[in-house]
Design a protein around this motif. Structure first.
Motif, PDB file in Angstrom:
ATOM      1  N   UNK A 125     -85.424 -89.404 -72.766  1.00  0.00           N
ATOM      2  CA  UNK A 125     -85.340 -90.178 -74.014  1.00  0.00           C
ATOM      3  C   UNK A 125     -86.084 -91.505 -73.939  1.00  0.00           C
ATOM      4  N   UNK A 126     -86.493 -91.899 -72.727  1.00  0.00           N
ATOM      5  CA  UNK A 126     -87.162 -93.184 -72.503  1.00  0.00           C
ATOM      6  C   UNK A 126     -86.268 -94.365 -72.910  1.00  0.00           C
ATOM      7  N   UNK A 127     -84.966 -94.219 -72.658  1.00  0.00           N
ATOM      8  CA  UNK A 127     -84.016 -95.260 -73.008  1.00  0.00           C
ATOM      9  C   UNK A 127     -83.329 -95.801 -71.749  1.00  0.00           C
ATOM     10  N   UNK A 128     -82.972 -97.094 -71.805  1.00  0.00           N
ATOM     11  CA  UNK A 128     -82.227 -97.736 -70.729  1.00  0.00           C
ATOM     12  C   UNK A 128     -80.751 -97.818 -71.097  1.00  0.00           C
ATOM     13  N   UNK A 129     -79.921 -97.869 -70.066  1.00  0.00           N
ATOM     14  CA  UNK A 129     -78.480 -97.961 -70.276  1.00  0.00           C
ATOM     15  C   UNK A 129     -77.867 -98.805 -69.162  1.00  0.00           C
ATOM     16  N   UNK A 130     -76.998 -99.732 -69.571  1.00  0.00           N
ATOM     17  CA  UNK A 130     -76.265-100.526 -68.581  1.00  0.00           C
ATOM     18  C   UNK A 130     -75.099 -99.698 -68.053  1.00  0.00           C
ATOM     19  N   UNK A 131     -74.991 -99.584 -66.714  1.00  0.00           N
ATOM     20  CA  UNK A 131     -73.941 -98.772 -66.115  1.00  0.00           C
ATOM     21  C   UNK A 131     -72.751 -99.619 -65.670  1.00  0.00           C
ATOM     22  N   UNK A 132     -73.014-100.663 -64.899  1.00  0.00           N
ATOM     23  CA  UNK A 132     -71.893-101.419 -64.329  1.00  0.00           C
ATOM     24  C   UNK A 132     -72.436-102.714 -63.734  1.00  0.00           C
TER      25      UNK A 132
ATOM     26  N   UNK B  91     -88.122-103.930 -67.590  1.00  0.00           N
ATOM     27  CA  UNK B  91     -88.126-105.379 -67.770  1.00  0.00           C
ATOM     28  C   UNK B  91     -88.096-105.815 -69.238  1.00  0.00           C
ATOM     29  N   UNK B  92     -88.889-105.189 -70.119  1.00  0.00           N
ATOM     30  CA  UNK B  92     -88.797-105.599 -71.539  1.00  0.00           C
ATOM     31  C   UNK B  92     -87.402-105.393 -72.117  1.00  0.00           C
ATOM     32  N   UNK B  93     -86.736-104.311 -71.716  1.00  0.00           N
ATOM     33  CA  UNK B  93     -85.384-104.060 -72.209  1.00  0.00           C
ATOM     34  C   UNK B  93     -84.405-105.107 -71.696  1.00  0.00           C
ATOM     35  N   UNK B  94     -84.548-105.478 -70.415  1.00  0.00           N
ATOM     36  CA  UNK B  94     -83.676-106.508 -69.854  1.00  0.00           C
ATOM     37  C   UNK B  94     -83.881-107.846 -70.568  1.00  0.00           C
ATOM     38  N   UNK B  95     -85.117-108.169 -70.893  1.00  0.00           N
ATOM     39  CA  UNK B  95     -85.381-109.407 -71.627  1.00  0.00           C
ATOM     40  C   UNK B  95     -84.716-109.371 -73.002  1.00  0.00           C
ATOM     41  N   UNK B  96     -84.847-108.207 -73.671  1.00  0.00           N
ATOM     42  CA  UNK B  96     -84.226-108.077 -74.988  1.00  0.00           C
ATOM     43  C   UNK B  96     -82.713-108.221 -74.897  1.00  0.00           C
TER      44      UNK B  96
END
Length: 854
Positions: A77-84, A16-21
């Motif tokens: 890596x504790x990282x998020x990535x947008x796929x599609x 959620x924090x990543x999506x907000x960013x």
């Protein structure tokens, strides 16, 4: 609670924090409005879709315009990535991504609200799509049907390089499973596209099944099909070389004909229709790296008072069906039973009603599994949301979007161990805590503290025996497979005591039919377990019966003066030296108690014999294991046994703050010494029945404390019944420490009278007393005259050579003198060169004087 759920991932905290960013960045770029408050409302649609073999988590949510967003969280890596993003209002059924993150497979249901249909494929309910996402490019429709489809990419074991072909499983609600082979190629640098996308090859690998489960970690597909209304469990293993095998078929005595259609671990599916299809049936397969294979099954609950569930221990050849009383009478059961894989255990629970921790490695006795029912702390703290047990110990809470690692809570179980009153719970929790294996030294110290303070608290089993056997077993168990069949796991062989709240029915089951003939890894271990069930009669677990017989033979030979070859005995004693050296090497603190410091050949013989017999036993049955590894394992195992005994005594010694002056006989025993003596007596009883060795020096210390703490008649009773064993070291110290008061003389004579002849002769020489002189003289005369033949002699005796004129004594002494002179070489022996006829004469006169009161 007994379960400790360690969070590995949390949608609200990690995504959620990543999506907000991302939203803030998008707004700053002028991409649109809506604000973060809109995204907060969108959180209701944010959910986990799948957890892949490499730990990556795929999630989705709907944007404010109804678009379907797919993201990936990398747990390493504790990282998020947008796929599609699908710019359509669709409901996601299933999703999977390949290991290179170049292809995304998704199964979606078209939103039929307001009469709308998706333009991609009109007239169908469910679309299965394959998307090129490196970069985002083509979308290929794999299926467009009116039944639900689930997708899952296969993950090869070798992930160091990109593979030219990917493999995708499609599981249909129409009860078939297909494998698609997708070739990819690189264009324009790193751009990855599907090769020959119009003609994807596929295989149908299963059909007409009613239940299926995916094991993401081991890349196995379990499924059940019905043959003549009989449930047959099958397993397909997928390999890194793109091949797959049907591994086994196993008949199960469960009825699935009216249970609908059920999938397990094909992503996290919270679609409401799936709940209707499952009809509250719970069925799952659990394995671990020891070759265990368990099928856990619970039918729909039809009673308000009890619930039934079964565990098919396929690797053991039997099933166990439990009927558990529900904790809250009359309460309605709205959820099914939850099964969680905890490696050596399976947790079975129904929140608010019961908790059962099933021992999978050793399921034979119900007392090795922990069962709790009613409104207690353990049950009240169980998670109420439905948990999905993934491969290994991973657990997914689909409702909250949290991924946990499920572990046994050692600290809670230790507290429970101190507080419980039932023997069956003490037994189960003891084994459970030892199996955790986390910080074993500290853990054992806490258990030893509990054992030393509750040594008499168990009535159904010997607590010391159980701790010694169980802890020694777990100390070597992880080193080699199949050790569980060869070493004792418990001192208890049968259990007939009822466990409150649960009943058990055990039945033999048909063993699976293995469909391949060469095995590696897990399958080799499973096949070994099945072979053991088929052919190992009687059981192969080690016991000390041979050691007991051989040890008694050696002791008998020692008493009679006959002893087999010195090389044999020397080899046995060398084994004991290796064990004691190994024991001292692993000891980190100086010992307060005087153990392992004396010879005590009897105990060293026992230690050495156990080393020899256990080595032979393991070498005979552990095929393919190096001899050096087995030898070291045996040393570690026996060292562990003796180390545990030493540590129990050290704990008690420190608790009562005893000091070295305890080792002297010329003092009275205290309450602290009696407590240590009591523990030592219980240890002796425990080891005697199992014929386990004790640390050299144990019997000496036990005897010293016994003399301090027991009245003479009790002390002699302990000695006569074998609870106190007199060692040469202990008796030597007793003779030197005690004076010659009447009480001490009585004790000394009572002890000497109970010694073996050879030791008794040595000890008498240390006691300057007429009684000891009398005993020495009698023994000397017996040796001289045992082969005496009467010879004609002069009837006249030279009276001048004797101090006292007493003809019977004079005549007897003359015979002894003649016998000594003629057999001087034959009767000379070490330590008795100053015992002669003159010594006998003096002892006889002193004894006569004493008897006459002169």
């Amino acid at each position: 609670m007994a379960l400790r759920l360690v969070a590995d991932f949390d949608l609200r905290k990690d995504v959620l924090p990543w999506l907000r960013a991302q939203r803030v960045v998008s707004e700053a770029a002028g991409a649109g409005g809506g604000g973060t408050d809109v995204l907060e409302n969108d959180y209701e649609s944010l959910r986990v879709l799948n957890v892949e073999r490499n730990g990556n988590i795929i999630y989705t949510y709907k944007g404010d315009k109804g678009n379907v967003f797919f993201g990936l969280y990398d747990r390493q890596t504790r990282q998020n990535e947008h796929l599609y993003t699908f710019e359509k209002d669709l409901q996601v059924v299933s999703c999977s991504i390949n290991s290179e993150r170049t292809l995304l497979a998704a199964s979606l249901v078209q939103n039929t609200k307001e009469g709308r249909r998706n333009e991609l494929q009109p007239g169908s309910k469910c679309l299965t799509l394959l998307v090129e996402i490196h970069p985002v490019n083509n979308v290929k429709v794999l299926k467009a049907v009116d039944s639900y489809i689930w997708v899952q990419f296969l993950y090869p074991y070798v992930e160091s390089h990109a593979l030219p072909e990917n493999h995708l499983l499609l599981i249909s609600e129409e009860k078939y499973i297909e494998q698609y082979h997708i070739q990819v190629t690189q264009e324009d640098g790193n751009r990855v596209v599907i090769k020959n996308s119009g003609r994807l090859s596929k295989d149908r690998i299963a059909e007409d099944f009613v239940w299926a489960q995916w094991d993401m970690s081991e890349q196995r597909l379990y499924y059940i099909d019905l043959k003549k209304s009989r449930s047959i469990l099958k397993c397909i293993q997928f390999y890194a070389d793109e091949s797959f095998n049907l591994m086994f078929e196993a008949p199960l005595d469960i009825s699935l004909s009216d249970s609908g259609f059920k999938l397990v671990n094909f992503g996290c599916d919270c679609h409401p229709d799936q709940k209707k299809l499952s009809k509250h049936l719970t069925l799952c397969v659990f394995t671990n790296n020891t070759g265990s294979l368990c099928v856990c099954y619970s039918p729909k609950c039809a009673s308000l008072e009890q619930i039934t569930y079964s565990v098919f221990h396929i690797h053991k050849g039997h099933s166990k069906t439990f009927t558990a009383a529900l904790g809250s009478a009359g309460s309605h059961v709205t959820k099914g039973v939850t099964f969680l894989n905890l490696d050596y255990y399976v947790a079975v629970y129904l929140p608010g009603h019961f908790f059962h921790l099933l021992n999978i490695q050793h399921p034979d006795l119900i007392c090795h599994s922990l069962f709790q029912t009613g409104n207690n702390e353990m049950i009240a703290m169980l998670p109420h949301s439905p948990l999905q047990s993934l491969s290994g110990c991973l657990v997914l809470d689909c409702c909250s979007g949290k991924l946990y690692r499920a572990l046994l809570n050692q600290s809670y179980l230790l507290r429970f161990l101190w507080n419980t009153c039932l023997d069956c719970e003490k037994m189960a929790v003891l084994h459970c805590v030892l199996s955790c294996g986390q910080g074993p030294r500290v853990l054992e110290a806490q258990i030893i503290q509990w054992v030393s303070e509750n040594v008499s608290a168990c009535h159904s089993f010997d607590l010391i025996q159980e701790f010694l056997i169980a802890s020694s077993y777990w100390s070597v168990y992880p080193e080699t497979s199949n050790v569980d069949k060869l070493l004792p796991y418990s001192s208890v062989l049968t259990w007939n005591t009822e466990i409150p709240g649960i009943t058990l029915v055990t039945e033999d089951i048909e063993l699976p039919l293995m469909k391949v003939h060469r095995f590696k890894g897990y399958w080799e271990k499973l096949n070994s377990n099945l072979e053991y069930v088929k052919y190992a009669k009687p059981h192969l677990q080690y016991n000390n019966s041979v050691v007991r017989r051989e040890w008694h033979n050696l002791i008998s030979e020692e008493k009679t003066g006959k002893r087999r070859s010195m090389a044999y005995v020397r080899n046995i004693l060398d084994n004991a030296i290796k064990v004691i050296s190994n024991l001292e090497a692993r000891n980190l603190e100086p010992r307060l108690m005087p153990l392992l410091q004396e010879e005590d050949n009897h105990q060293r013989l026992l230690v050495g014999l156990m080393v020899s017999e256990l080595q032979d036993h393991l070498l005979r049955h552990l095929q393919g294991v190096e001899k050096k590894k087995i030898e070291q394992m045996v040393l570690d195992y026996i060292s562990k046994l003796m180390d545990l005994i030493c540590r129990i005594l050290e704990t008690t010694w420190r608790k009562h703050n005893l000091h070295s002056w305890v080792l002297h006989f010329n003092r009275h025993g205290s309450a602290a010494e009696f407590a240590v003596f009591h523990i030592m007596t219980r240890i002796l009883e425990a080891t005697n029945s199992l014929f386990l060795p004790l640390p050299p020096g144990f019997h000496t210390l036990h005897t010293i404390l016994g003399v301090h703490c027991l009245p003479l008649h009790n002390l002699l009773h302990y000695i006569d019944s074998g609870l106190l064993l007199l060692t040469e070291t202990a008796v030597t110290r007793l003779m030197k420490d005690l004076d010659n008061t009447e009480k001490s003389e009585k004790l000394k004579f009572s002890i000497i009278a109970r010694l073996p002849p050879l030791i008794g002769q040595k000890i008498c020489r240390l006691w300057d007393h007429p009684m000891s002189s009398n005993i020495i003289s009698r023994n000397h005369v017996t040796r001289l005259l045992q082969n005496y033949k009467k010879q004609p002699r002069n009837s006249m005796i030279d009276k001048s050579s004797f101090r006292v004129e007493f003809l019977p004594l004079n005549y007897f002494i003359e015979i002894l003198t003649d016998t000594e002179s003629s057999n001087q070489a034959l009767y000379a022996f070490e330590g008795h060169d100053n015992v002669d006829a003159e010594f006998v004469e003096e002892a006889a006169l002193k004894h006569t004087t004493m008897l006459l009161g002169l």
